[in-house]
Scaffold this motif. Structure first.
Motif, short mmCIF file in Angstrom:
data_model
loop_
_atom_site.label_atom_id
_atom_site.label_comp_id
_atom_site.label_asym_id
_atom_site.label_seq_id
_atom_site.Cartn_x
_atom_site.Cartn_y
_atom_site.Cartn_z
N ALA A 176 23.48 69.05 -2.08
CA ALA A 176 22.98 70.42 -2.15
C ALA A 176 23.17 71.13 -0.80
O ALA A 176 23.60 72.29 -0.74
CB ALA A 176 21.51 70.43 -2.56
N LEU A 177 22.85 70.44 0.28
CA LEU A 177 22.99 71.04 1.60
C LEU A 177 24.46 71.26 1.96
O LEU A 177 24.82 72.29 2.55
CB LEU A 177 22.31 70.17 2.65
CG LEU A 177 20.78 70.13 2.57
CD1 LEU A 177 20.22 69.12 3.55
CD2 LEU A 177 20.17 71.50 2.82
N ASP A 178 25.31 70.32 1.63
CA ASP A 178 26.75 70.47 1.86
C ASP A 178 27.24 71.76 1.19
O ASP A 178 27.88 72.60 1.84
CB ASP A 178 27.47 69.25 1.30
CG ASP A 178 28.98 69.38 1.23
OD1 ASP A 178 29.54 70.34 1.79
OD2 ASP A 178 29.62 68.52 0.60
N TRP A 179 26.95 71.91 -0.09
CA TRP A 179 27.45 73.06 -0.82
C TRP A 179 26.87 74.38 -0.31
O TRP A 179 27.56 75.39 -0.27
CB TRP A 179 27.15 72.89 -2.31
CG TRP A 179 27.91 71.78 -2.97
CD1 TRP A 179 28.92 71.02 -2.43
CD2 TRP A 179 27.74 71.30 -4.29
NE1 TRP A 179 29.38 70.10 -3.33
CE2 TRP A 179 28.67 70.24 -4.49
CE3 TRP A 179 26.89 71.63 -5.34
CZ2 TRP A 179 28.77 69.54 -5.69
CZ3 TRP A 179 26.98 70.93 -6.55
CH2 TRP A 179 27.91 69.89 -6.72
N CYS A 180 25.59 74.36 0.07
CA CYS A 180 24.94 75.60 0.50
C CYS A 180 25.25 75.95 1.95
O CYS A 180 25.40 77.13 2.29
CB CYS A 180 23.43 75.51 0.29
SG CYS A 180 22.94 75.49 -1.45
N TYR A 181 25.34 74.95 2.84
CA TYR A 181 25.71 75.24 4.22
C TYR A 181 27.12 75.84 4.29
O TYR A 181 27.35 76.85 4.95
CB TYR A 181 25.71 73.95 5.06
CG TYR A 181 24.37 73.38 5.43
CD1 TYR A 181 23.19 74.09 5.30
CD2 TYR A 181 24.29 72.08 5.94
CE1 TYR A 181 21.96 73.53 5.65
CE2 TYR A 181 23.08 71.52 6.30
CZ TYR A 181 21.91 72.26 6.15
OH TYR A 181 20.71 71.69 6.51
N SER A 182 28.05 75.17 3.63
CA SER A 182 29.46 75.56 3.75
C SER A 182 29.80 76.78 2.91
O SER A 182 30.67 77.57 3.29
CB SER A 182 30.37 74.39 3.34
OG SER A 182 30.25 74.13 1.94
N GLY A 183 29.14 76.92 1.78
CA GLY A 183 29.47 78.01 0.87
C GLY A 183 30.84 77.88 0.23
O GLY A 183 31.35 78.83 -0.36
N ARG A 184 31.44 76.68 0.32
CA ARG A 184 32.78 76.50 -0.23
C ARG A 184 32.76 76.48 -1.74
O ARG A 184 31.71 76.22 -2.36
CB ARG A 184 33.39 75.21 0.31
CG ARG A 184 32.65 73.94 -0.12
CD ARG A 184 33.22 72.71 0.58
NE ARG A 184 32.47 71.50 0.26
CZ ARG A 184 32.69 70.75 -0.81
NH1 ARG A 184 33.62 71.09 -1.69
NH2 ARG A 184 31.97 69.66 -1.01
N LEU A 185 33.90 76.75 -2.35
CA LEU A 185 34.01 76.70 -3.79
C LEU A 185 34.20 75.25 -4.23
O LEU A 185 35.08 74.55 -3.72
CB LEU A 185 35.16 77.57 -4.29
CG LEU A 185 34.99 79.07 -4.06
CD1 LEU A 185 36.19 79.83 -4.60
CD2 LEU A 185 33.71 79.58 -4.70
N VAL A 186 33.38 74.82 -5.16
CA VAL A 186 33.37 73.43 -5.62
C VAL A 186 34.14 73.34 -6.93
O VAL A 186 33.76 73.98 -7.93
CB VAL A 186 31.92 72.93 -5.82
CG1 VAL A 186 31.92 71.51 -6.35
CG2 VAL A 186 31.14 73.04 -4.52
N PRO A 187 35.23 72.57 -6.99
CA PRO A 187 35.99 72.43 -8.24
C PRO A 187 35.17 71.76 -9.33
O PRO A 187 34.20 71.04 -9.06
CB PRO A 187 37.18 71.56 -7.83
CG PRO A 187 37.25 71.65 -6.34
CD PRO A 187 35.84 71.84 -5.88
N ALA A 188 35.58 72.00 -10.56
CA ALA A 188 34.83 71.49 -11.71
C ALA A 188 34.69 69.98 -11.67
O ALA A 188 33.62 69.44 -11.98
CB ALA A 188 35.51 71.93 -13.00
N GLU A 189 35.74 69.27 -11.30
CA GLU A 189 35.67 67.80 -11.30
C GLU A 189 34.71 67.29 -10.22
O GLU A 189 34.01 66.30 -10.43
CB GLU A 189 37.06 67.19 -11.11
CG GLU A 189 37.87 67.13 -12.39
CD GLU A 189 37.27 66.20 -13.45
OE1 GLU A 189 36.38 65.39 -13.12
OE2 GLU A 189 37.69 66.30 -14.61
N GLU A 190 34.67 67.94 -9.06
CA GLU A 190 33.71 67.54 -8.04
C GLU A 190 32.29 67.80 -8.52
O GLU A 190 31.38 66.99 -8.29
CB GLU A 190 33.96 68.30 -6.73
CG GLU A 190 32.98 67.90 -5.62
CD GLU A 190 33.20 68.64 -4.32
OE1 GLU A 190 32.32 68.57 -3.43
OE2 GLU A 190 34.25 69.31 -4.17
N ALA A 191 32.09 68.93 -9.19
CA ALA A 191 30.77 69.23 -9.74
C ALA A 191 30.36 68.21 -10.79
O ALA A 191 29.19 67.82 -10.87
CB ALA A 191 30.76 70.64 -10.33
#
Length: 297
Positions: A176-191
């Motif tokens: 959660a922190l990785d995704w929110c700190y970076s704000g990067r777009l997360v591909p469907a497979e990573e999600a």
């Protein structure tokens, strides 16, 4: 004003489609329509499950409508602000005022309180509120072209829509922190690998897969039992001790044990036939679980 959502009820499945071209950006109109759609879903006993998806191939919801420019999130300066607002005459802010509440959070809490299973069919880009509105949904299915963006830090704001509660519970605090700190777009497979997404599909297969799941979840189950189970599971995610769950379980088993649905479920099993459950969510809910009206439960 043109509607920004569409609804369709087929075979007990209510599909809510976000439809605000070109990227289904989130507005106050969309917020009001979505809350109204969930109100209708709860009140209609013909609705067994809800699917939320986006119109078009590019986006589920690209986030907040940024057409207001740099002041988009400066709500105290926004158009339509009424004199009855959280800003006092001396310029200080009353942070307990209802007008301070985040619109995305109002939607997330409405979905959280829904009495029907909710499935997100994420057909494309989902950024900001386009992602966080899906967190209180029970399942998220994604097209292989979908991308998830917790982009708040890149816009100079912070996560909203109660996502600081939902997201770590779904994917863990580090992710959660990785995704929110970076704000990067997360591909469907990573999600999917992180647990945010249940399954990934070619775009043409996404809605059929969501409908198949909705039917599988509801075809052989008591609607009242499903409604109560949804609330029990979600609310106990924040419980401090298993005794809290035991208290709630005990009340629910006692209340439902004498129901017509319970009698039918047992007799159908004995008779080796499909059950026909007579209880209706709209009628049974306030009688069976009045304590679930308390949001703190």
């Amino acid at each position: 004003m043109t509607a920004q959502t569409r609804t369709d009820l087929l075979d007990g499945i209510l599909t809510i489609t976000l439809d605000h071209p070109p990227m289904n950006a989130f507005t106050q109109t969309m917020l009001a329509e979505l809350i109204a759609a969930f109100d209708c879903a709860d009140a209609d006993d013909d609705v067994r499950a809800v699917i939320v998806t986006g119109a078009g191939e590019r986006a589920f919801c690209a986030g907040a409508d940024l057409s207001g420019g740099a002041k988009t999130f400066d709500y105290a300066q926004g158009e339509g602000w009424t004199p009855d607002n959280p800003v006092r005459a001396d310029g200080t802010v009353d942070y307990d005022h209802p007008g301070i509440r985040d619109g995305g959070g109002l939607l997330s809490l409405r979905i959280f309180a829904c009495k029907k299973p909710v499935i997100g069919a994420i057909n494309g880009a989902a950024a900001g509120i386009g992602t966080t509105m899906t967190l209180p949904m029970d399942f998220r299915l994604a097209a292989d072209t979908a991308r998830f963006g917790f982009v708040f830090a890149r816009r100079g704001i912070v996560p909203e829509a109660a996502s600081s509660w939902f997201l770590p519970r779904l994917v863990g605090i580090s992710t959660a922190l990785d995704w929110c700190y970076s704000g990067r777009l997360v591909p469907a497979e990573e999600a999917r690998a992180a647990g945010l997404v249940r399954s990934v599909h070619p775009a043409s297969d996404l809605l059929p897969a969501a409908r198949a799941l909705a039917l599988e979840l509801t075809a052989n189950s008591s609607a009242v039992s499903v409604a109560l189970t949804r609330q029990m599971m979600w609310r106990m995610m924040g419980a401090g001790h298993p005794m809290d769950a035991h208290r709630l379980d005990s009340r629910m088993v006692w209340a439902r044990g004498s129901s017509d649905d319970a009698r039918e479920g047992v007799q159908a099993f004995i008779d080796k036939r499909a059950a026909i459950y007579p209880d209706r969510v709209s009628e049974a809910w306030p009688k069976v679980a009045p304590w679930l009206a308390d949001p703190e439960w």
